[in-house]
Design a protein around this motif. Structure first.
Motif, PDB file in Angstrom:
ATOM      1  N   GLU A 114       0.832  -1.213   0.000  1.00 27.03           N
ATOM      2  CA  GLU A 114       0.000   0.000   0.000  1.00 27.03           C
ATOM      3  C   GLU A 114       0.862   1.257   0.000  1.00 27.03           C
ATOM      4  N   LYS A 160       1.234   4.487  -2.583  1.00 24.42           N
ATOM      5  CA  LYS A 160       1.051   5.885  -2.167  1.00 24.42           C
ATOM      6  C   LYS A 160       2.250   6.756  -2.497  1.00 24.42           C
ATOM      7  N   LYS A 186      -5.912   2.762  -9.345  1.00 26.05           N
ATOM      8  CA  LYS A 186      -5.346   1.748  -8.460  1.00 26.05           C
ATOM      9  C   LYS A 186      -6.267   0.534  -8.382  1.00 26.05           C
ATOM     10  N   LEU A 238      -1.708  -6.009   0.471  1.00 26.72           N
ATOM     11  CA  LEU A 238      -1.541  -4.557   0.594  1.00 26.72           C
ATOM     12  C   LEU A 238      -0.878  -4.140   1.906  1.00 26.72           C
ATOM     13  N   LYS A 239      -1.119  -4.860   2.981  1.00 26.46           N
ATOM     14  CA  LYS A 239      -0.577  -4.478   4.287  1.00 26.46           C
ATOM     15  C   LYS A 239       0.767  -5.148   4.582  1.00 26.46           C
TER      16      LYS A 239
END
Length: 240
Positions: free
Chosen positions: A99, A103, A117, A131-132
């Motif tokens: 993630e 960004k 995205k 994502l994490k």
């Protein structure tokens, strides 16, 4: 209407230190197509991409992008004009999460960027549950997916991809081919690729680079059927 030329390179020459790597690169990339740069190892393909986007500035020649001369501009200025590079070493931030990698690549976090995205994650669904997680924990194929994805979040008009299949398992190369086919509906692609199956699967036009010069160009289907040309410049069909 004739196809629009989005990138035009004329007589580009580039030195790295004392070495004259590129000695006359000529390209015309048509908007909406996948153009493949192929040739033997050390022919100058990677340097061609780096010179186009300004990371290894050319000493001679011209680079025209979307109707504007860009040679001599800093890489960040060229990138802001709508060009992106997916480097051979992927260039992701291993200690940041997936993630966070997205960004940090975004010019702005507006609705259009977030919608892109989501579109990218539909192309690369393997990234959705990651994502994490830190990017360094991804598999080789997932890292390549992330590297391409980061380059697409800003609505790039031209995507330069350097050796995306390098080190990937065959099943991941197939996944990559399917992704590039979807990407080209939105973004023009210039692809450097040693894997001839991938190059022929996604490429529509090709340029052969040999000893720092473009020596042949044409339609990819013609090259697929030209075994003499493959053997001469690519070493395909020869015994080691």
């Amino acid at each position: 209407m004739p196809d629009k030329v989005i990138l035009k390179v004329k007589e580009m020459e580039t030195y790295i230190g004392q070495y004259h790597i590129l000695q006359g690169i000529n390209l015309e990339v048509l908007e909406g197509y996948v153009t493949v740069l192929i040739g033997r190892n050390g022919a100058g393909k990677t340097t061609t991409l780096r010179s186009i986007i300004g990371l290894t500035p050319p000493s001679q020649g011209s680079v025209e992008f979307n109707g504007e001369m860009i040679h001599g501009l800093p890489p960040y200025v060229i990138a802001r004009k709508g060009m992106a590079l997916v480097p051979e070493d992927q260039g992701i931030f291993s200690q940041l999460t997936v993630e966070e990698n997205f960004k940090i690549a975004m010019y702005k976090e507006d609705k259009q960027t977030l919608d892109r995205k989501d579109w990218i994650l539909d192309i690369f669904p393997d990234l959705k549950p990651k994502l994490k997680l830190k990017a360094g924990s991804l598999s080789g194929g997932q890292k390549q997916m992330l590297s391409i994805s980061r380059s697409l979040v800003n609505n790039s008009k031209l995507l330069l991809i350097d050796e995306p299949s390098k080190g990937l398992a065959p099943i991941m190369v197939e996944t990559l081919a399917n992704a590039i086919k979807q990407i080209k509906d939105h973004t023009t692609v210039v692809l450097v690729e040693q894997n001839f199956w991938l190059a022929s699967e996604v490429g529509e036009r090709y340029y052969i680079i040999d000893d720092g010069q473009t020596v042949q160009e044409g339609v990819m289907t013609d090259l697929v059927n030209d075994k003499v040309l493959q053997k001469r410049y690519l070493g395909i069909g020869t015994k080691e």
